[in-house]
Design an enzyme around this catalytic site. Structure first.
Site, PDB file in Angstrom:
ATOM      1  N   ASP A  41       0.442   3.276  -7.894  1.00  0.00           N
ATOM      2  CA  ASP A  41       1.334   2.313  -7.252  1.00  0.00           C
ATOM      3  C   ASP A  41       1.038   0.922  -7.816  1.00  0.00           C
ATOM      4  O   ASP A  41      -0.120   0.539  -7.980  1.00  0.00           O
ATOM      5  CB  ASP A  41       1.133   2.332  -5.734  1.00  0.00           C
TER       6      ASP A  41
ATOM      7  N   GLN B 231      10.957   2.793   3.595  1.00  0.00           N
ATOM      8  CA  GLN B 231      11.267   3.291   2.249  1.00  0.00           C
ATOM      9  C   GLN B 231      12.060   2.239   1.477  1.00  0.00           C
ATOM     10  O   GLN B 231      13.058   1.700   1.982  1.00  0.00           O
ATOM     11  CB  GLN B 231      12.075   4.604   2.311  1.00  0.00           C
TER      12      GLN B 231
ATOM     13  N   HIS C  27       9.135  10.226  -2.614  1.00  0.00           N
ATOM     14  CA  HIS C  27       7.775  10.055  -3.145  1.00  0.00           C
ATOM     15  C   HIS C  27       6.759  10.201  -2.038  1.00  0.00           C
ATOM     16  O   HIS C  27       6.991   9.806  -0.894  1.00  0.00           O
ATOM     17  CB  HIS C  27       7.617   8.707  -3.857  1.00  0.00           C
TER      18      HIS C  27
ATOM     19  N   VAL D 233      12.278   2.634  -2.259  1.00  0.00           N
ATOM     20  CA  VAL D 233      12.773   3.286  -3.479  1.00  0.00           C
ATOM     21  C   VAL D 233      13.339   4.638  -3.064  1.00  0.00           C
ATOM     22  O   VAL D 233      12.609   5.482  -2.511  1.00  0.00           O
ATOM     23  CB  VAL D 233      11.649   3.477  -4.522  1.00  0.00           C
TER      24      VAL D 233
END
Ligand code: AMP
Length: 114
Positions: free
Chosen positions: A32, A94, A100, A96
Site C-alpha cells: 500500500d 472504499q 482488494h 478504489v
C-alpha cells in the site's frame, strides 16, 4: 462488475508501477502506498470485481483463493499476528472500486478498530 479502468486495473496492466510482494495467475499483492502499519499489503484479483458486495457465487473459488493469498503474504512478511480488511462501498471507506484485501501487521492491532 468493475471496469478495468481503475487505479488497480492500471497497476495490473503495468501502466502504474507497484511494489509487488506476490503474484499468480489469479491475483497480485503489492505494498500500500500509504501504509497504516509496518506491513500493509493489498491483495487484488486480476478479474475486475468492483467490491465484495457485488461478488456472486461464480466468484466463490476466487474469493477463497484471495484469502489464501492473504495468508501467504502474511507468512512471506514474517507476520505471526495480522489482520485482513475488506472495505465494501464508499460508506465503509472504499476508495478504489476494484476488490482488494488489506493485509496489515507488524504492530499491535487493537480490537474493535477505530
Ligand atoms: P480502500 O480505501 O479500502 O479502497 O483502499 C485503497 C487503498 O489503496 C488505500 O489504502 C490507499 O493507500 C491505496 N493506494 C492508493 N493508490 C495506491 C497505489 N498507487 N499503490 C498502492 N496502493 C495505493
Amino acid at each position: 462488475m468493475a471496469s478495468s479502468d481503475t487505479l488497480f486495473g492500471r497497476i495490473l496492466s503495468g501502466e502504474i508501477p507497484c511494489q509487488e510482494v506476490y503474484a499468480d495467475d489469479l491475483s497480485l499483492a503489492f505494498r500500500d502506498v500509504n501504509p497504516q502499519a509496518p506491513v500493509h499489503v493489498l491483495v487484488i484479483p486480476r478479474e475486475p470485481i468492483a467490491q465484495l458486495g457485488e461478488a456472486t457465487a461464480e466468484h466463490q473459488a476466487l474469493l477463497g483463493h484471495l484469502l489464501l493469498v492473504a495468508a501467504k503474504v502474511a507468512r512471506l512478511e514474517g507476520l505471526e499476528s495480522w489482520r485482513t480488511v475488506i472495505n465494501s462501498g464508499a460508506g465503509a471507506g472504499q476508495t478504489v472500486f476494484h476488490l482488494h484485501l488489506h493485509v496489515i501487521g507488524g504492530r499491535p492491532l487493537a480490537w474493535p478498530p477505530g
